[in-house]
Design a protein around this motif. Structure first.
Motif, PDB file in Angstrom:
ATOM      1  N   SER A  56      36.848  40.572  40.829  1.00  0.00           N
ATOM      2  CA  SER A  56      37.363  39.231  40.553  1.00  0.00           C
ATOM      3  C   SER A  56      37.564  38.433  41.835  1.00  0.00           C
ATOM      4  O   SER A  56      37.559  37.201  41.809  1.00  0.00           O
ATOM      5  CB  SER A  56      38.687  39.326  39.792  1.00  0.00           C
ATOM      6  OG  SER A  56      38.485  39.851  38.496  1.00  0.00           O
ATOM      7  N   ASP A  57      37.751  39.132  42.955  1.00  0.00           N
ATOM      8  CA  ASP A  57      37.906  38.442  44.229  1.00  0.00           C
ATOM      9  C   ASP A  57      36.626  37.713  44.601  1.00  0.00           C
ATOM     10  O   ASP A  57      36.608  36.497  44.813  1.00  0.00           O
ATOM     11  CB  ASP A  57      38.324  39.425  45.330  1.00  0.00           C
ATOM     12  CG  ASP A  57      37.557  40.750  45.288  1.00  0.00           C
ATOM     13  OD1 ASP A  57      36.602  40.877  44.505  1.00  0.00           O
ATOM     14  OD2 ASP A  57      37.936  41.657  46.052  1.00  0.00           O
ATOM     15  N   TYR A  72      34.133  35.938  52.203  1.00  0.00           N
ATOM     16  CA  TYR A  72      34.858  37.102  51.690  1.00  0.00           C
ATOM     17  C   TYR A  72      35.264  38.037  52.818  1.00  0.00           C
ATOM     18  O   TYR A  72      34.432  38.447  53.637  1.00  0.00           O
ATOM     19  CB  TYR A  72      33.988  37.858  50.683  1.00  0.00           C
ATOM     20  CG  TYR A  72      34.658  39.063  50.055  1.00  0.00           C
ATOM     21  CD1 TYR A  72      35.752  38.906  49.224  1.00  0.00           C
ATOM     22  CD2 TYR A  72      34.183  40.346  50.301  1.00  0.00           C
ATOM     23  CE1 TYR A  72      36.360  39.997  48.635  1.00  0.00           C
ATOM     24  CE2 TYR A  72      34.781  41.445  49.713  1.00  0.00           C
ATOM     25  CZ  TYR A  72      35.875  41.268  48.880  1.00  0.00           C
ATOM     26  OH  TYR A  72      36.481  42.356  48.311  1.00  0.00           O
ATOM     27  N   ARG A  75      39.694  42.005  49.270  1.00  0.00           N
ATOM     28  CA  ARG A  75      40.541  41.563  48.163  1.00  0.00           C
ATOM     29  C   ARG A  75      42.019  41.498  48.524  1.00  0.00           C
ATOM     30  O   ARG A  75      42.712  40.517  48.260  1.00  0.00           O
ATOM     31  CB  ARG A  75      40.354  42.522  46.980  1.00  0.00           C
ATOM     32  CG  ARG A  75      41.239  42.191  45.788  1.00  0.00           C
ATOM     33  CD  ARG A  75      41.177  43.264  44.710  1.00  0.00           C
ATOM     34  NE  ARG A  75      41.968  42.898  43.559  1.00  0.00           N
ATOM     35  CZ  ARG A  75      41.474  42.570  42.370  1.00  0.00           C
ATOM     36  NH1 ARG A  75      40.178  42.559  42.180  1.00  0.00           N
ATOM     37  NH2 ARG A  75      42.280  42.258  41.371  1.00  0.00           N
ATOM     38  N   PHE A  78      44.214  38.447  50.069  1.00  0.00           N
ATOM     39  CA  PHE A  78      44.605  37.349  49.192  1.00  0.00           C
ATOM     40  C   PHE A  78      45.898  37.694  48.450  1.00  0.00           C
ATOM     41  O   PHE A  78      46.798  36.852  48.304  1.00  0.00           O
ATOM     42  CB  PHE A  78      43.494  37.050  48.181  1.00  0.00           C
ATOM     43  CG  PHE A  78      42.252  36.454  48.785  1.00  0.00           C
ATOM     44  CD1 PHE A  78      42.295  35.226  49.426  1.00  0.00           C
ATOM     45  CD2 PHE A  78      41.045  37.110  48.709  1.00  0.00           C
ATOM     46  CE1 PHE A  78      41.157  34.666  49.981  1.00  0.00           C
ATOM     47  CE2 PHE A  78      39.896  36.560  49.252  1.00  0.00           C
ATOM     48  CZ  PHE A  78      39.946  35.341  49.897  1.00  0.00           C
ATOM     49  N   GLU A  79      45.984  38.932  47.975  1.00  0.00           N
ATOM     50  CA  GLU A  79      47.187  39.350  47.259  1.00  0.00           C
ATOM     51  C   GLU A  79      48.395  39.379  48.198  1.00  0.00           C
ATOM     52  O   GLU A  79      49.497  39.013  47.821  1.00  0.00           O
ATOM     53  CB  GLU A  79      46.934  40.713  46.622  1.00  0.00           C
ATOM     54  CG  GLU A  79      45.839  40.648  45.567  1.00  0.00           C
ATOM     55  CD  GLU A  79      45.445  42.005  45.024  1.00  0.00           C
ATOM     56  OE1 GLU A  79      45.451  42.985  45.797  1.00  0.00           O
ATOM     57  OE2 GLU A  79      45.122  42.087  43.830  1.00  0.00           O
ATOM     58  N   ARG A  95      45.146  46.991  48.670  1.00  0.00           N
ATOM     59  CA  ARG A  95      45.844  46.971  47.384  1.00  0.00           C
ATOM     60  C   ARG A  95      46.348  48.375  47.124  1.00  0.00           C
ATOM     61  O   ARG A  95      45.622  49.350  47.325  1.00  0.00           O
ATOM     62  CB  ARG A  95      44.899  46.539  46.267  1.00  0.00           C
ATOM     63  CG  ARG A  95      45.316  47.001  44.864  1.00  0.00           C
ATOM     64  CD  ARG A  95      46.467  46.222  44.285  1.00  0.00           C
ATOM     65  NE  ARG A  95      45.941  45.048  43.626  1.00  0.00           N
ATOM     66  CZ  ARG A  95      45.440  45.048  42.395  1.00  0.00           C
ATOM     67  NH1 ARG A  95      45.421  46.169  41.692  1.00  0.00           N
ATOM     68  NH2 ARG A  95      44.967  43.943  41.873  1.00  0.00           N
ATOM     69  N   LEU A 249      46.123  37.907  43.054  1.00  0.00           N
ATOM     70  CA  LEU A 249      44.843  37.636  43.689  1.00  0.00           C
ATOM     71  C   LEU A 249      44.492  36.159  43.639  1.00  0.00           C
ATOM     72  O   LEU A 249      44.122  35.551  44.653  1.00  0.00           O
ATOM     73  CB  LEU A 249      43.742  38.459  43.005  1.00  0.00           C
ATOM     74  CG  LEU A 249      42.308  38.105  43.402  1.00  0.00           C
ATOM     75  CD1 LEU A 249      42.066  38.358  44.871  1.00  0.00           C
ATOM     76  CD2 LEU A 249      41.316  38.870  42.543  1.00  0.00           C
ATOM     77  N   ILE A 253      44.164  33.386  46.710  1.00  0.00           N
ATOM     78  CA  ILE A 253      42.987  32.569  46.986  1.00  0.00           C
ATOM     79  C   ILE A 253      43.394  31.099  47.049  1.00  0.00           C
ATOM     80  O   ILE A 253      42.969  30.356  47.948  1.00  0.00           O
ATOM     81  CB  ILE A 253      41.901  32.792  45.922  1.00  0.00           C
ATOM     82  CG1 ILE A 253      41.335  34.219  46.021  1.00  0.00           C
ATOM     83  CG2 ILE A 253      40.775  31.771  46.067  1.00  0.00           C
ATOM     84  CD1 ILE A 253      40.347  34.572  44.926  1.00  0.00           C
TER      85      ILE A 253
END
Length: 406
Positions: A56-57, A72, A75, A78-79, A95, A249, A253
């Protein structure tokens, strides 16, 4: 002019025997999505570039107009930003999922039972993370609590380049060859082993087991990355944007892109969410002056990961009825020109329990596209393919939506 993206995470799927060869999108009743398909530009878009992870990222970056191949950086950063964690360019993040593994004498012999510990409640999750912090946190190693099963590990001034496996990709599979490899693997494996030894004995997890829930018994690290550097969404497109989502996430973003995070009560990352509240929050944000709102709904994706067919169909129908319909009704009567984009980020096939990088069906619709026509066209994977329209670079959809480049 107003712009809205209806992002149904993981809505796209594959034909299912139980549905006589239909996909959930084909089986679901979604008249408003069908209206958009009949009157807008529909086709397929490749949101995950070749060679990149089907997450999904990557896919949401693409839908938001940022070429993942260029922007990119992983992931988890962003979180981390969504959680308010300050990052420096030399830091590395991961994560941390609270998961349920099979009970074995050795971690290496375990199987991934549940990547979300039964979608553990945030209060229960915090107890687990606070216990882990006592054995994990040290100079340069910081574990932070998040929401539900989603948490974050930060390594300060660290190297990167290791390999980790997303836990939702290996449901019901042995983990022996999916454990961390390469840079920082020794530390990540140490944390996972400690968690596997101690979390099963926490009273909160024993109580969850007594209640028949999937109790947490391990922490799983994945999604390595460094602080992202996205150009401003407003600077890129000339409009003020807002994000509605139940997951860190997407808010991360949004924060990286200088967009507004719009809080909504009683929303979750599952089908047990307040769909109506998301639609209402979108309308309110547009009324208050935002030019662009990105509505991210996780429900269908989670159903795909858990193999929940009926729930996935139901989720799609709720998105149509309680989000797309009222927001479109508002846009039709607000007195301003508008354009909307309807799309998943990626497919999450029920038969695979994880994401794929296959192209997704999209629709671009503008006010001037007119009113409903008599048509048998529906918003489905097959009808999108039949148009012959194909966008090989999904990040160009945002240009088409906002800048009218066709």
């Amino acid at each position: 002019m107003k712009f809205v993206v209806f992002l149904g995470d993981g809505m796209a799927d594959l034909p299912i025997a139980e549905l006589n060869g239909k996909t959930p999108l084909e089986a679901a009743e979604h008249p408003t999505m069908d209206f958009l398909a009949q009157n807008g530009k529909m086709g397929l878009a490749k949101t995950v570039p070749a060679g990149m992870p089907a997450g999904s990222d990557v896919a949401n970056l693409s839908v938001l107009g940022y070429d993942p191949a260029k922007y990119y950086s992983g992931r988890s950063p962003f979180e981390a930003l969504s959680m308010g964690i300050e990052l420096n360019p030399e830091d590395v993040t991961y994560r941390c999922n609270l998961v349920r593994l099979s009970e074995e004498s050795r971690l290496e012999d375990a199987t991934m039972i549940d990547y979300s510990s039964g979608e553990i409640e945030t209060d229960d999750a915090r107890v687990n993370i606070e216990a882990l912090q006592q054995v994990v946190n040290r100079d340069g190693v910081e574990l932070y609590p998040g929401i539900s099963y989603r948490h974050c590990l930060v390594l300060r001034n660290a190297d990167s380049g290791g390999t980790q496996t997303p836990p939702h990709d290996i449901t019901n599979q042995p983990i022996s060859d999916k454990l961390p490899k390469g840079t920082n693997a020794e530390l990540l494996l140490e944390i996972t082993k400690k968690s596997y030894q101690m979390l099963r004995d926490l009273p909160v997890n024993q109580e969850r087991a007594r209640q028949g829930k999937n109790a947490t018994n391990a922490a799983w690290m994945w999604g390595e990355g460094r602080k992202p550097n996205l150009p401003s969404f407003e600077g890129k497109y000339g409009c003020k944007g807002g994000m509605i989502s139940a997951v860190d996430l997407l808010h991360g973003i949004a924060k990286s892109a200088g967009m507004t995070s719009i809080p909504v009560e009683n929303i979750t990352g599952t089908y047990h969410t307040d769909f109506k509240a998301k639609g209402a929050a979108t309308i309110e944000a547009l009324k208050k002056g935002l030019d662009f709102v990105y509505i991210h709904v996780e429900a269908a994706d989670e159903c795909g990961h858990h193999g929940e067919l009926k729930e996935k169909i139901w989720s799609i129908e709720q998105i149509d009825k309680l989000i797309v319909r009222p927001v479109l009704d508002y846009l039709m009567t607000c007195g301003e020109d508008f354009a909307v984009l309807l799309t998943p980020d990626h497919p999450t096939p029920l038969s695979l329990l994880t994401h794929t990088s296959d192209p997704v069906p999209f629709v671009l619709y503008r006010r001037e596209d007119g009113t409903a026509k008599e048509s048998s066209v529906r918003y489905t994977e097959a009808d999108a393919k039949a148009t012959g329209v194909y966008e090989p670079n999904g990040y160009t959809l945002m240009d088409q939506l906002l800048l009218k480049r066709d």
